[in-house]
Motif scaffolding. Sequence first.
Motif, PDB file in Angstrom:
ATOM      1  N   UNK A 165      52.984  97.616  79.909  1.00  0.00           N
ATOM      2  CA  UNK A 165      53.467  96.744  80.980  1.00  0.00           C
ATOM      3  C   UNK A 165      52.528  96.768  82.202  1.00  0.00           C
ATOM      4  N   UNK A 166      51.368  97.460  82.076  1.00  0.00           N
ATOM      5  CA  UNK A 166      50.542  97.670  83.278  1.00  0.00           C
ATOM      6  C   UNK A 166      50.233  96.385  84.042  1.00  0.00           C
ATOM      7  N   UNK A 167      49.795  95.355  83.301  1.00  0.00           N
ATOM      8  CA  UNK A 167      49.388  94.124  83.982  1.00  0.00           C
ATOM      9  C   UNK A 167      50.562  93.506  84.738  1.00  0.00           C
ATOM     10  N   UNK A 168      51.718  93.483  84.059  1.00  0.00           N
ATOM     11  CA  UNK A 168      52.898  92.904  84.700  1.00  0.00           C
ATOM     12  C   UNK A 168      53.309  93.721  85.913  1.00  0.00           C
ATOM     13  N   UNK A 169      53.218  95.045  85.762  1.00  0.00           N
ATOM     14  CA  UNK A 169      53.620  95.896  86.896  1.00  0.00           C
ATOM     15  C   UNK A 169      52.674  95.698  88.079  1.00  0.00           C
TER      16      UNK A 169
END
Length: 380
Positions: A165-169
């Motif tokens: 989820x890094x990009x979304x976070x």
Amino acid sequence: MPFSSFGLSPALLNLLAEQNYEQPYPIQKEVIPAVLGRTDILGIAPTGSGKTASYVLPILSNLQGSSALKNRHAQVLVLVPTRELAVQVRDVFILFGTELPERIKTIAAYGGVSINPQMIGLQGVQVLVATPGRLLELVDSNAVHLSEIETLVLDEADKMLNLGFQEEMKRIFTLLPKKRQNLLFSATLSEKLANINQIVLHNPVVIKIESERETIDLIEQTGYFVTLEKKGPLLRYIIKSRELKQVLVFTSSTFQADNVADKLCKNGIDAVSIHSKKSQGARTEALREFKTGRLRVLVTTDLLARGIDIEFLPQVINYELPRSPKDYIHRIGRTGRAENPGEAISFVAPEDQHHFRIIQKKMGKWVTMIDSANLDLKGF
Ligand code: AMP
């Protein structure tokens, strides 16, 4: 230290008593005062340690008397990795919010279901519990705004990082106000997580609860040496001969989960499979039936190994072993929750024996092994 020593409102204390929360768990003793004091927190605590109530209670308390906000501007954002956890956390907010003098509106937003009811529900929202992808969709359609968030909670943060989820976070962080309280919870402290801490947290109070060890000690673990073709009969033998009433069975693939559930049903054992390929409706329904004790066997993949709390689940069976020792601990942690004893049974095929030894070594505990060749599986 009783709950009344934290300065929580009488409405919350009443509900705690109604729910038979007699004493705060170790994590609650530390997290509740810190959240009330508006500090940042890094909480390292396994699921089942009482982490949800540790942040829900003081957040609800802090929201009482806080000034009303603009419509569709949430004050509290809880980010979670799965839909099931979103629903579970929302329900804890709703449960403890029921008797508060000022009503707190809590909404869970997650993908896999229609977005429209969530858009409508966000009217007047104060606490938003969301999975990252759906949250961004809602933000992009102006259904909710994050510029007034006062408290951000990342629950199961390690899982969120693993699930990519890094990009979304990263995008979510750019939408939040700089000044806010951050609470980050994780079952483990990994290197990736250490990086996130530095980005998100400001002088956090670090709270580490080492109860995973104690939880494991409460679980009676047994392994069965079994050939692949005898796994089905062995499963039915264990369930039938011991008259097990509520069993969670883990497989390593969605195909196998369906297959195992089908075979159990054909043999007169009430079973349903849930996994990522099932609709959200079917997942929610099966989990509800299982939690309330109407469904005897729930077969699942690692989707459920984390975060989901099933009260007093007595048995977990690993029909197939998980790949990582960590996942093994999370799976068996579905039983023996919150200081109740439980039992975990693992099927160990010849090709799994080496892997199971590694799991035991990592866990620091040796499991009693039974050779299923000595059991009479005929007729099962
Ligand atoms: P959690 O780790 O938040 O998933 O909580 C695990 C379980 O412990 C849930 O079923 C909670 O309802 C229960 N629980 C949490 N805190 C307490 C407490 N202080 N006393 C009794 N039960 C609790």
